[in-house]
Write an enzyme that holds these catalytic residues in place. Structure first.
Site, PDB file in Angstrom:
ATOM      1  N   SER A  26       0.855  -1.185   0.000  1.00  0.00           N
ATOM      2  CA  SER A  26       0.000   0.000   0.000  1.00  0.00           C
ATOM      3  C   SER A  26       0.889   1.233   0.000  1.00  0.00           C
ATOM      4  CB  SER A  26      -0.898   0.023   1.238  1.00  0.00           C
ATOM      5  OG  SER A  26      -1.552   1.277   1.379  1.00  0.00           O
ATOM      6  N   TYR A  42      -2.677  -0.775   9.788  1.00  0.00           N
ATOM      7  CA  TYR A  42      -2.639  -1.044   8.352  1.00  0.00           C
ATOM      8  C   TYR A  42      -1.337  -0.526   7.756  1.00  0.00           C
ATOM      9  CZ  TYR A  42      -4.199  -1.257   3.472  1.00  0.00           C
ATOM     10  OH  TYR A  42      -4.310  -1.541   2.132  1.00  0.00           O
TER      11      TYR A  42
END
Length: 241
Positions: free
Chosen positions: A133, A146
């Site tokens: 990401s 995350y």
């Protein structure tokens, strides 16, 4: 149309975390459109309705080491493994227990599946592609678990690329930016956030799942045969703005 330039007609592909409308499902469809035999997994009992007749499906909890090992044992051969399984919950990840769970799914789950299918990929001189990401590069006050887990996925990708190069396995990753998926639906209920993302992104929009599929197919193809340990940013220029 862009997928037609790739030929994976002799390849078997497993996409971990492709049960919902999102990046994993788009990648699975792209590989199948390019001729591959594709199997998908997800945490849900069934995949999205449009994919139930399209793919072989296994319900899989990537935090369950025994289940991951059993799936590997039941898989005869594999050329390409794509690790897409991930969770996040914007604004909830400061809770220690949930923080640990996010890391278990996103990081440890990626390693569990990679390690379980190592021998398959070695036998076929295959390719492992992890989904990281852009949060691997940015601080994220509302998604700390995350971001931390995805940064670790990038480092894991580099480490496995070195460790498994002698086995003929290439290990790469992609780092998507803001993508319109079921997972991002919650954040997209904030109009100010949606507008801010589009304003900062040089290409002026959020990405679509298909925007990620093409680069993944490239990384799995012979066209990237001298690439390993890389992480491609696919974010419309957000990370350079």
């Amino acid at each position: 149309m862009m997928h037609a330039t790739f030929d994976f007609s002799d390849a078997t592909v497993l996409v971990i975390g492709a049960s919902k409308a999102g990046i994993g499902a788009a990648i699975a469809r792209a590989f199948q459109d390019a001729g591959a035999t594709v199997t998908i997994t997800g945490a849900e009992p069934e995949p999205a309705a449009e994919d139930r007749a399209r793919f072989a499906y296994h319900q899989l909890d990537v935090t369950d080491a025994a289940a991951v090992t059993a799936l590997a044992a039941a898989t005869p051969t594999l050329d390409i493994l794509v690790n897409c399984a991930a969770i996040t919950a914007r604004g909830e990840e400061m809770a220690p227990a949930f923080f640990s769970h996010v890391v278990d799914v996103n990081l440890h789950g990626t390693f569990r599946t990679a390690e379980a299918f190592h021998r398959h990929l070695q036998a076929r001189q295959g390719s492992l592609i992890n989904i990281a990401s852009m949060y691997a590069m940015f601080g994220s006050p509302r998604n700390p678990a995350y971001g931390a887990s995805k940064a670790a996925v990038v480092q894991l990708t580099k480490s496995l690329a070195i460790a498994w190069a002698a086995d003929g396995i290439r290990v790469n990753a992609v780092a998507p930016g803001f993508i319109v998926t079921e997972q991002s639906a919650r954040s997209r209920t904030d109009p100010a956030h949606v507008a801010a993302v589009a304003l900062r992104t040089p290409m002026g929009r959020w990405g679509q799942p298909d925007d990620i599929a093409g680069p993944v197919l490239f990384l799995a193809s012979p066209l990237s045969g001298f690439m390993t340990g890389t992480c491609l940013a696919i974010d419309g220029g957000y990370s350079i703005a």
